[in-house]
Design an enzyme around this catalytic site. Sequence first.
Site, mmCIF file in Angstrom:
data_model
loop_
_atom_site.group_PDB
_atom_site.id
_atom_site.type_symbol
_atom_site.label_atom_id
_atom_site.label_comp_id
_atom_site.label_asym_id
_atom_site.label_seq_id
_atom_site.Cartn_x
_atom_site.Cartn_y
_atom_site.Cartn_z
ATOM 1 N N ASN A 94 0.825 -1.210 0.000
ATOM 2 C CA ASN A 94 0.000 0.000 0.000
ATOM 3 C C ASN A 94 0.857 1.257 0.000
ATOM 4 O OD1 ASN A 94 -2.088 -1.803 0.225
ATOM 5 N ND2 ASN A 94 -2.397 -1.494 2.414
ATOM 6 N N HIS A 111 5.956 -0.573 -2.523
ATOM 7 C CA HIS A 111 5.478 0.122 -3.724
ATOM 8 C C HIS A 111 5.499 1.634 -3.551
ATOM 9 C CE1 HIS A 111 3.091 -3.693 -5.062
ATOM 10 N NE2 HIS A 111 4.369 -3.792 -5.294
ATOM 11 N N ASN A 203 -7.980 -12.720 4.458
ATOM 12 C CA ASN A 203 -8.504 -11.959 3.317
ATOM 13 C C ASN A 203 -10.028 -12.044 3.297
ATOM 14 O OD1 ASN A 203 -7.226 -10.412 1.125
ATOM 15 N ND2 ASN A 203 -8.490 -11.728 -0.186
ATOM 16 N N LEU A 204 -10.667 -11.038 2.656
ATOM 17 C CA LEU A 204 -12.135 -11.074 2.626
ATOM 18 C C LEU A 204 -12.634 -12.317 1.916
ATOM 19 C CD1 LEU A 204 -14.576 -9.357 3.454
ATOM 20 C CD2 LEU A 204 -14.576 -8.372 1.158
HETATM 21 C C1 BV8 Z 1 8.532 -5.433 -11.174
HETATM 22 C C2 BV8 Z 1 1.714 1.443 -6.761
HETATM 23 C C3 BV8 Z 1 10.575 -5.973 -12.115
HETATM 24 C C4 BV8 Z 1 0.976 2.319 -7.677
HETATM 25 C C5 BV8 Z 1 1.495 -0.794 -7.643
HETATM 26 C C6 BV8 Z 1 6.526 -11.691 -12.583
HETATM 27 C C7 BV8 Z 1 7.630 -11.278 -11.850
HETATM 28 C C8 BV8 Z 1 7.940 -9.923 -11.728
HETATM 29 C C9 BV8 Z 1 7.133 -8.965 -12.319
HETATM 30 C C10 BV8 Z 1 6.033 -9.354 -13.045
HETATM 31 C C11 BV8 Z 1 5.729 -10.706 -13.177
HETATM 32 N N1 BV8 Z 1 4.605 -10.793 -13.930
HETATM 33 C C12 BV8 Z 1 4.196 -9.548 -14.264
HETATM 34 C C13 BV8 Z 1 5.054 -8.656 -13.764
HETATM 35 C C14 BV8 Z 1 4.951 -7.203 -13.924
HETATM 36 C C15 BV8 Z 1 4.084 -6.540 -12.881
HETATM 37 C C16 BV8 Z 1 2.896 -7.333 -12.461
HETATM 38 O O1 BV8 Z 1 2.921 -8.007 -11.446
HETATM 39 N N2 BV8 Z 1 1.829 -7.211 -13.226
HETATM 40 C C17 BV8 Z 1 0.597 -7.893 -12.850
HETATM 41 C C18 BV8 Z 1 -0.582 -6.985 -13.152
HETATM 42 C C19 BV8 Z 1 0.554 -9.208 -13.612
HETATM 43 N N3 BV8 Z 1 4.877 -6.208 -11.726
HETATM 44 C C20 BV8 Z 1 5.594 -5.070 -11.728
HETATM 45 O O2 BV8 Z 1 5.675 -4.343 -12.690
HETATM 46 C C21 BV8 Z 1 6.367 -4.749 -10.469
HETATM 47 N N4 BV8 Z 1 7.707 -4.452 -10.826
HETATM 48 O O3 BV8 Z 1 8.248 -6.591 -11.129
HETATM 49 O O4 BV8 Z 1 9.731 -4.984 -11.598
HETATM 50 C C22 BV8 Z 1 11.831 -5.324 -12.406
HETATM 51 C C23 BV8 Z 1 12.974 -6.051 -12.276
HETATM 52 C C24 BV8 Z 1 14.163 -5.447 -12.537
HETATM 53 C C25 BV8 Z 1 14.194 -4.118 -12.926
HETATM 54 C C26 BV8 Z 1 13.024 -3.395 -13.055
HETATM 55 C C27 BV8 Z 1 11.832 -3.991 -12.801
HETATM 56 C C28 BV8 Z 1 5.855 -3.485 -9.790
HETATM 57 C C29 BV8 Z 1 4.493 -3.710 -9.275
HETATM 58 C C30 BV8 Z 1 4.077 -2.482 -8.443
HETATM 59 C C31 BV8 Z 1 3.106 -1.663 -9.221
HETATM 60 N N5 BV8 Z 1 2.563 -0.647 -8.363
HETATM 61 N N6 BV8 Z 1 1.060 0.170 -6.829
HETATM 62 C C32 BV8 Z 1 -0.342 2.708 -7.085
HETATM 63 O O5 BV8 Z 1 -0.701 2.299 -5.957
HETATM 64 O O6 BV8 Z 1 -1.019 3.441 -7.799
HETATM 65 S S1 BV8 Z 1 0.648 -2.247 -7.696
HETATM 66 C C33 BV8 Z 1 -0.901 -2.144 -6.999
HETATM 67 O O7 BV8 Z 1 -1.354 -3.508 -6.892
HETATM 68 C C34 BV8 Z 1 -0.920 -1.635 -5.583
HETATM 69 O O8 BV8 Z 1 0.342 -1.417 -5.020
HETATM 70 C C35 BV8 Z 1 -1.580 -2.759 -4.828
HETATM 71 O O9 BV8 Z 1 -1.185 -2.810 -3.520
HETATM 72 C C36 BV8 Z 1 -1.057 -3.894 -5.589
HETATM 73 C C37 BV8 Z 1 -1.688 -5.218 -5.310
HETATM 74 O O10 BV8 Z 1 -3.071 -5.037 -5.239
HETATM 75 P P1 BV8 Z 1 -3.765 -5.417 -3.835
HETATM 76 O O11 BV8 Z 1 -3.153 -4.598 -2.778
HETATM 77 O O12 BV8 Z 1 -3.732 -6.890 -3.673
HETATM 78 O O13 BV8 Z 1 -5.236 -4.885 -4.066
HETATM 79 P P2 BV8 Z 1 -6.389 -5.647 -4.829
HETATM 80 O O14 BV8 Z 1 -7.491 -4.669 -5.053
HETATM 81 O O15 BV8 Z 1 -5.804 -6.364 -6.010
HETATM 82 O O16 BV8 Z 1 -6.866 -6.763 -3.807
HETATM 83 C C38 BV8 Z 1 -7.480 -6.358 -2.595
HETATM 84 C C39 BV8 Z 1 -7.774 -7.634 -1.813
HETATM 85 O O17 BV8 Z 1 -8.323 -7.253 -0.537
HETATM 86 C C40 BV8 Z 1 -8.807 -8.523 -2.477
HETATM 87 O O18 BV8 Z 1 -8.367 -9.863 -2.438
HETATM 88 C C41 BV8 Z 1 -10.066 -8.344 -1.619
HETATM 89 O O19 BV8 Z 1 -10.825 -9.537 -1.521
HETATM 90 C C42 BV8 Z 1 -9.458 -8.025 -0.280
HETATM 91 N N7 BV8 Z 1 -10.323 -7.221 0.590
HETATM 92 C C43 BV8 Z 1 -11.227 -6.261 0.218
HETATM 93 N N8 BV8 Z 1 -11.815 -5.737 1.335
HETATM 94 C C44 BV8 Z 1 -11.258 -6.382 2.401
HETATM 95 C C45 BV8 Z 1 -10.313 -7.309 1.937
HETATM 96 N N9 BV8 Z 1 -9.618 -8.106 2.769
HETATM 97 C C46 BV8 Z 1 -9.839 -7.975 4.086
HETATM 98 N N10 BV8 Z 1 -10.730 -7.108 4.610
HETATM 99 C C47 BV8 Z 1 -11.459 -6.296 3.799
HETATM 100 N N11 BV8 Z 1 -12.350 -5.432 4.340
#
Ligand code: BV8
Length: 230
Positions: A94, A111, A203-204
């Site tokens: 976050n 992040h 998790n939810l």
């Molecule tokens: C990188 C900041 C490499 C911005 C964010 C494999 C390996 C490495 C990389 C990759 C890979 N495959 C793909 C990649 C690339 C990419 C990636 O993962 N893409 C995805 C879409 C497939 N990753 C990257 O680019 C990362 N960088 O790997 O660099 C590298 C190596 C060498 C040199 C250079 C680079 C960077 C990723 C970071 C991106 N930035 N955020 C911003 O915030 O605007 S990511 C963004 O998603 C947020 O940070 C967020 O935190 C993150 C994850 O999302 P969640 O937090 O999980 O939120 P989400 O809504 O998805 O889920 C919420 C959950 O809560 C749900 O499950 C829900 O049920 C639950 N919930 C809801 N309410 C409740 C609850 N639980 C409990 N109680 C409740 N009340």
Amino acid sequence: MAPPKIVILTGAGISRESGLHTFRDPDGIWARHRIEEVATPEAFARNPALVQGFYNARRAQLRDPAIRPNAAHDALAELDASWPEGRFLLVTQNVDDLHDRAGSRRLLHMHGELAKARCLRCAAISPAPGDLTPESACPECGGTGTLRPHVVWFGEMPIGMERIEAALAECDLFVSIGTSGAVYPAAGFVREVRHRADTLELNLEPSEGSHLFDEARHGPATQLVPAFVR
Ligand code: BV8
């Protein structure tokens, strides 16, 4: 028997009950914005005003007095305060400041942080002055129009990976809270530890990686996390 070495990973779900949107829920941030338009370096190069506006709006929310740490943030801060030196790390995906405001100390924002700005000219990191605009000046080098959000975009290297990998390498307990397990490398942490550490998901609903955990408890973080900590 020494107390276990704990690594906790949190995601947007832990802040949901504080009033901040998650990303992938139906009412989430990615339902209203495209990642390619607001959360990549290419997007910022193409349309800095749009990207700055996206983060300025989210940063403004952090100044809303109604948005404050909830019982889950507070419970993790209590755990941090009570756990022995060298045996606890909270890694958050976050960019909000709710863990900080709850009092967590051994906290790593992998992040980045919405409340901070990074200078493209001198790399200094400083508190973001409210909205970031082309007139915003870097407090270190005085450059204007050189400040970007101190947030890790897709395609950028997460922060603190060496410290995270070191903590994962020796943890006995890994707890994932409020994350969908959709974003790497954070989503891969459970795979790194599951062969030798206990793993718990709070998790939810089941995340994409639920099946990888020894145990998964489902419900709101404000109920599950205090129950886990106490
Ligand atoms: C990188 C900041 C490499 C911005 C964010 C494999 C390996 C490495 C990389 C990759 C890979 N495959 C793909 C990649 C690339 C990419 C990636 O993962 N893409 C995805 C879409 C497939 N990753 C990257 O680019 C990362 N960088 O790997 O660099 C590298 C190596 C060498 C040199 C250079 C680079 C960077 C990723 C970071 C991106 N930035 N955020 C911003 O915030 O605007 S990511 C963004 O998603 C947020 O940070 C967020 O935190 C993150 C994850 O999302 P969640 O937090 O999980 O939120 P989400 O809504 O998805 O889920 C919420 C959950 O809560 C749900 O499950 C829900 O049920 C639950 N919930 C809801 N309410 C409740 C609850 N639980 C409990 N109680 C409740 N009340």
